[in-house]
Design a protein around this motif. Structure first.
Motif, PDB file in Angstrom:
ATOM      1  N   MET A 168       0.786  -1.262  -0.078  1.00 34.89           N
ATOM      2  CA  MET A 168      -0.005  -0.107  -0.025  1.00 34.89           C
ATOM      3  C   MET A 168       0.859   1.335  -0.127  1.00 34.89           C
ATOM      4  O   MET A 168       0.670   2.247  -0.968  1.00 34.89           O
ATOM      5  CB  MET A 168      -1.043  -0.106   1.243  1.00 34.89           C
ATOM      6  N   PRO A 169       1.812   1.365   0.800  1.00 33.48           N
ATOM      7  CA  PRO A 169       2.535   2.369   0.910  1.00 33.48           C
ATOM      8  C   PRO A 169       3.247   2.845  -0.627  1.00 33.48           C
ATOM      9  O   PRO A 169       3.242   3.857  -1.081  1.00 33.48           O
ATOM     10  CB  PRO A 169       3.702   2.492   2.018  1.00 33.48           C
ATOM     11  N   PHE A 170       3.697   1.915  -0.940  1.00 35.96           N
ATOM     12  CA  PHE A 170       4.160   1.888  -2.466  1.00 35.96           C
ATOM     13  C   PHE A 170       3.445   2.610  -3.515  1.00 35.96           C
ATOM     14  O   PHE A 170       3.753   3.357  -4.419  1.00 35.96           O
ATOM     15  CB  PHE A 170       4.998   0.740  -2.976  1.00 35.96           C
ATOM     16  N   LEU A 171       2.122   1.922  -3.316  1.00 35.52           N
ATOM     17  CA  LEU A 171       0.896   2.305  -4.349  1.00 35.52           C
ATOM     18  C   LEU A 171       0.613   3.949  -4.276  1.00 35.52           C
ATOM     19  O   LEU A 171       0.299   4.719  -5.043  1.00 35.52           O
ATOM     20  CB  LEU A 171      -0.280   1.624  -4.357  1.00 35.52           C
TER      21      LEU A 171
ATOM     22  N   SER B  53       1.164   6.790  -6.907  1.00 30.71           N
ATOM     23  CA  SER B  53      -0.132   7.693  -7.189  1.00 30.71           C
ATOM     24  C   SER B  53       0.517   9.277  -7.045  1.00 30.71           C
ATOM     25  O   SER B  53       0.182  10.076  -7.993  1.00 30.71           O
ATOM     26  CB  SER B  53      -1.190   7.506  -6.026  1.00 30.71           C
ATOM     27  N   ASP B  54       1.411   9.488  -6.082  1.00 31.67           N
ATOM     28  CA  ASP B  54       1.984  10.792  -5.908  1.00 31.67           C
ATOM     29  C   ASP B  54       2.992  11.112  -7.307  1.00 31.67           C
ATOM     30  O   ASP B  54       3.064  11.976  -7.724  1.00 31.67           O
ATOM     31  CB  ASP B  54       2.603  11.046  -4.769  1.00 31.67           C
ATOM     32  N   SER B  55       3.658  10.194  -7.506  1.00 30.97           N
ATOM     33  CA  SER B  55       4.643  10.590  -8.587  1.00 30.97           C
ATOM     34  C   SER B  55       4.326  10.373  -9.916  1.00 30.97           C
ATOM     35  O   SER B  55       4.914  11.038 -11.076  1.00 30.97           O
ATOM     36  CB  SER B  55       5.945   9.561  -8.109  1.00 30.97           C
ATOM     37  N   THR B  56       3.345   9.655 -10.268  1.00 31.72           N
ATOM     38  CA  THR B  56       2.933   9.405 -11.664  1.00 31.72           C
ATOM     39  C   THR B  56       1.386  10.075 -11.811  1.00 31.72           C
ATOM     40  O   THR B  56       1.192  10.372 -12.957  1.00 31.72           O
ATOM     41  CB  THR B  56       2.672   7.969 -12.107  1.00 31.72           C
TER      42      THR B  56
ATOM     43  N   TRP C 280      -1.256   8.636 -11.682  1.00 30.25           N
ATOM     44  CA  TRP C 280      -2.166   7.627 -12.694  1.00 30.25           C
ATOM     45  C   TRP C 280      -3.567   7.291 -12.000  1.00 30.25           C
ATOM     46  O   TRP C 280      -4.501   6.912 -12.789  1.00 30.25           O
ATOM     47  CB  TRP C 280      -1.396   6.095 -12.647  1.00 30.25           C
ATOM     48  N   PHE C 281      -3.613   7.791 -10.817  1.00 31.47           N
ATOM     49  CA  PHE C 281      -4.930   7.296  -9.833  1.00 31.47           C
ATOM     50  C   PHE C 281      -4.737   8.250  -8.790  1.00 31.47           C
ATOM     51  O   PHE C 281      -3.932   8.458  -8.347  1.00 31.47           O
ATOM     52  CB  PHE C 281      -5.206   6.047  -9.810  1.00 31.47           C
ATOM     53  N   THR C 282      -5.822   8.591  -8.152  1.00 32.59           N
ATOM     54  CA  THR C 282      -6.022   9.352  -6.988  1.00 32.59           C
ATOM     55  C   THR C 282      -5.947   8.508  -5.753  1.00 32.59           C
ATOM     56  O   THR C 282      -6.079   7.385  -5.906  1.00 32.59           O
ATOM     57  CB  THR C 282      -7.358  10.098  -7.272  1.00 32.59           C
ATOM     58  N   HIS C 283      -5.642   9.183  -4.500  1.00 29.40           N
ATOM     59  CA  HIS C 283      -5.806   8.354  -3.487  1.00 29.40           C
ATOM     60  C   HIS C 283      -7.186   7.929  -3.097  1.00 29.40           C
ATOM     61  O   HIS C 283      -7.161   6.958  -2.581  1.00 29.40           O
ATOM     62  CB  HIS C 283      -5.541   9.558  -2.181  1.00 29.40           C
ATOM     63  N   ALA C 284      -8.124   8.703  -3.533  1.00 29.24           N
ATOM     64  CA  ALA C 284      -9.522   8.181  -3.395  1.00 29.24           C
ATOM     65  C   ALA C 284      -9.825   6.823  -4.231  1.00 29.24           C
ATOM     66  O   ALA C 284     -10.351   5.808  -3.549  1.00 29.24           O
ATOM     67  CB  ALA C 284     -10.659   9.240  -3.934  1.00 29.24           C
ATOM     68  N   GLN C 285      -9.076   6.795  -5.277  1.00 31.38           N
ATOM     69  CA  GLN C 285      -9.302   5.695  -6.186  1.00 31.38           C
ATOM     70  C   GLN C 285      -8.705   4.339  -5.497  1.00 31.38           C
ATOM     71  O   GLN C 285      -9.177   3.393  -5.151  1.00 31.38           O
ATOM     72  CB  GLN C 285      -8.656   5.739  -7.477  1.00 31.38           C
ATOM     73  N   LEU C 286      -7.423   4.574  -4.793  1.00 33.03           N
ATOM     74  CA  LEU C 286      -6.615   3.722  -4.121  1.00 33.03           C
ATOM     75  C   LEU C 286      -7.192   3.231  -2.974  1.00 33.03           C
ATOM     76  O   LEU C 286      -7.305   1.965  -2.784  1.00 33.03           O
ATOM     77  CB  LEU C 286      -5.399   4.299  -3.810  1.00 33.03           C
ATOM     78  N   ALA C 287      -8.067   4.058  -2.282  1.00 34.34           N
ATOM     79  CA  ALA C 287      -8.912   3.657  -0.877  1.00 34.34           C
ATOM     80  C   ALA C 287      -9.989   2.646  -1.359  1.00 34.34           C
ATOM     81  O   ALA C 287     -10.213   1.536  -0.810  1.00 34.34           O
ATOM     82  CB  ALA C 287      -9.445   4.623  -0.265  1.00 34.34           C
TER      83      ALA C 287
ATOM     84  N   ALA D 296      -2.128  -4.779  -7.448  1.00 33.09           N
ATOM     85  CA  ALA D 296      -1.509  -4.589  -8.707  1.00 33.09           C
ATOM     86  C   ALA D 296      -2.379  -4.660  -9.991  1.00 33.09           C
ATOM     87  O   ALA D 296      -2.084  -3.688 -10.692  1.00 33.09           O
ATOM     88  CB  ALA D 296      -0.128  -5.543  -8.716  1.00 33.09           C
ATOM     89  N   THR D 297      -3.244  -5.769  -9.964  1.00 34.32           N
ATOM     90  CA  THR D 297      -4.031  -5.915 -11.178  1.00 34.32           C
ATOM     91  C   THR D 297      -5.202  -4.826 -11.317  1.00 34.32           C
ATOM     92  O   THR D 297      -5.175  -4.178 -12.462  1.00 34.32           O
ATOM     93  CB  THR D 297      -4.894  -7.138 -10.882  1.00 34.32           C
ATOM     94  N   TYR D 298      -5.677  -4.153 -10.131  1.00 31.93           N
ATOM     95  CA  TYR D 298      -6.568  -3.190 -10.123  1.00 31.93           C
ATOM     96  C   TYR D 298      -5.993  -1.965 -10.673  1.00 31.93           C
ATOM     97  O   TYR D 298      -6.377  -1.336 -11.579  1.00 31.93           O
ATOM     98  CB  TYR D 298      -7.195  -2.878  -8.712  1.00 31.93           C
ATOM     99  N   VAL D 299      -4.541  -1.695  -9.997  1.00 33.47           N
ATOM    100  CA  VAL D 299      -4.154  -0.503 -10.634  1.00 33.47           C
ATOM    101  C   VAL D 299      -3.789  -0.496 -11.997  1.00 33.47           C
ATOM    102  O   VAL D 299      -3.988   0.419 -12.714  1.00 33.47           O
ATOM    103  CB  VAL D 299      -2.719   0.048  -9.734  1.00 33.47           C
TER     104      VAL D 299
END
Lengths: 186, 192
Positions: A25-28, A32-35, A37-44, A62-65
């Motif tokens: 999770m911390p890596f994702l 999110s911050d560096s690319t 590609w997706f928001t923190h909300a999407q990640l949650a 990983a699959t979802y992202v």
């Protein structure tokens, strides 16, 4: 090449995420911050879906992202990236398996790694909490979303202290919260 | 490759695909099903070997379930076996998550879906908190590990540094701390 980039980002995650489950999770969050590609909300939301579907959390995430970023080929690239370091490491150490496990140097490295991994997950948890329980666009006095704080408190009690519900699968609480969220939105 | 070898690889792929589809949560949630399928049904590993694989999975990077699949696949059919078992393990995730993600992406704009996820996020906070408490209890064993936990928590929460940095630094620090501890103990014993 987005697929190579996905593979590489998740290769790094697979190589450095220690401790299973939420360790990726911390890596994702960092991805999110560096690319972007997706928001923190999407990640949650991805965490919730990954907890509610079969298979290891890390692989599901990983699959979802990957899917969100670049469809099915993206899902494949991210997942293969995530598992490649595991496969390589295991193939490398399989020969001297028992020696590795009892090696004091390995033990010392993990003595430091484990609490760090726990700290990283806790920090990522704080950003989920900020997202779920606060409305940062509102004035400070109204920032706390009491309805959601109350919901979280109820779930906390049910998952930690109430005997009959403590052992239930997370999916039960996720569905319960989804229902509560819909009611809050009416 | 002859036919029986392909068959072994297919059996590895299929067995781990079934295990992957049946277990919620990976890691330790998988252990009972692995025991039934791999130890009792297939005889690909003994109870002790399984315990060893788990212990190694804990002290190597990556996903524990993937590590176990790789170990067992390698034992049965070398590197191709390791690859077949591991791909089998992740195959159901790829299919199931791609379908769900595809559906959710289409409905993400609906108010009812957004409301549901707003509620779910509150629940996710608690699930993460519970996971952290569990890890904290096993991983934070003394003052040094407690301080390390706090430092990484603060560092990761307040800065945008890559988690890789924290992991590498903590691993190095682990070695130093252990060395200091052993040194201190040796000195104490020397003083006696």
């Amino acid at each position: 090449m987005i697929y190579l980039r996905l593979f590489f980002e998740f290769f790094r995650t697979g190589l450095f995420a220690v401790g299973g489950g939420l360790a990726t999770m911390p890596f994702l969050y960092h991805i999110s911050d560096s690319t972007g590609w997706f928001t923190h909300a999407q990640l949650a939301d991805m965490i919730a879906v990954s907890e509610s579907t079969p298979g290891p959390m890390g692989v599901n995430m990983a699959t979802y992202v990957g899917f969100t970023v670049a469809g099915v080929p993206g899902a494949l690239a991210a997942t293969l990236g995530l598992i490649t370091p595991s496969v390589l490491v295991v193939l490398l150490i399989a020969r001297f398996l028992t020696k590795f496990r009892t090696n004091p140097a390995v033990d010392a490295v993990f003595y430091g790694l484990r609490p760090a991994s726990c700290g990283l997950i806790a920090a990522a948890g704080l950003s989920v909490a900020a997202l779920a329980l606060l409305d940062l666009s509102a004035p400070i006095a109204e920032a706390i979303q009491w309805k959601y704080v109350a919901l979280a408190a109820v779930i906390l009690v049910l998952t930690r202290w109430v005997k009959p519900t403590k052992k239930l699968h997370p999916i039960v609480f996720i569905l319960l919260s989804a229902g509560a969220g819909i009611v809050f939105g009416l | 490759m002859d036919q029986s070898r392909w068959k072994t690889l297919w059996t590895l792929f299929w067995t781990f695909a079934k295990i992957g589809a049946m277990t919620f949560g990976g890691g330790y949630a998988m252990l009972p099903i692995l025991q039934r399928e791999i130890v009792e049904h297939r005889g690909w590993a003994t109870e002790e070997e399984m315990a060893d694989y788990y212990a190694i999975g804990q002290c190597t990077p990556g996903i524990i379930a993937v590590n176990v699949a790789t170990f067992i696949g390698r034992g049965q059919a070398g590197i191709p076996g390791a690859v077949a078992a591991t791909l089998g393990q992740v195959f159901p995730c790829l299919v199931i998550i791609s379908i769900i993600a595809g559906i959710l992406t289409n409905f993400a704009e609906l108010k009812v879906v957004q409301d549901a996820f707003a509620g779910i996020r509150a629940c996710v906070c608690v699930l993460i908190l519970n996971a952290v408490i569990k890890l904290f209890r096993t991983d934070v064993v003394d003052l040094a590990t407690f301080l390390l936990f706090l430092a990484v928590l603060a560092g990761a929460a307040l800065t945008n540094l890559s988690p890789v940095l924290f992991v590498v630094a903590a691993g190095a620090l682990g070695v130093v701390l252990r060395a200091l501890k052993l040194d201190g103990r040796a000195r104490k014993e020397g003083a006696k």
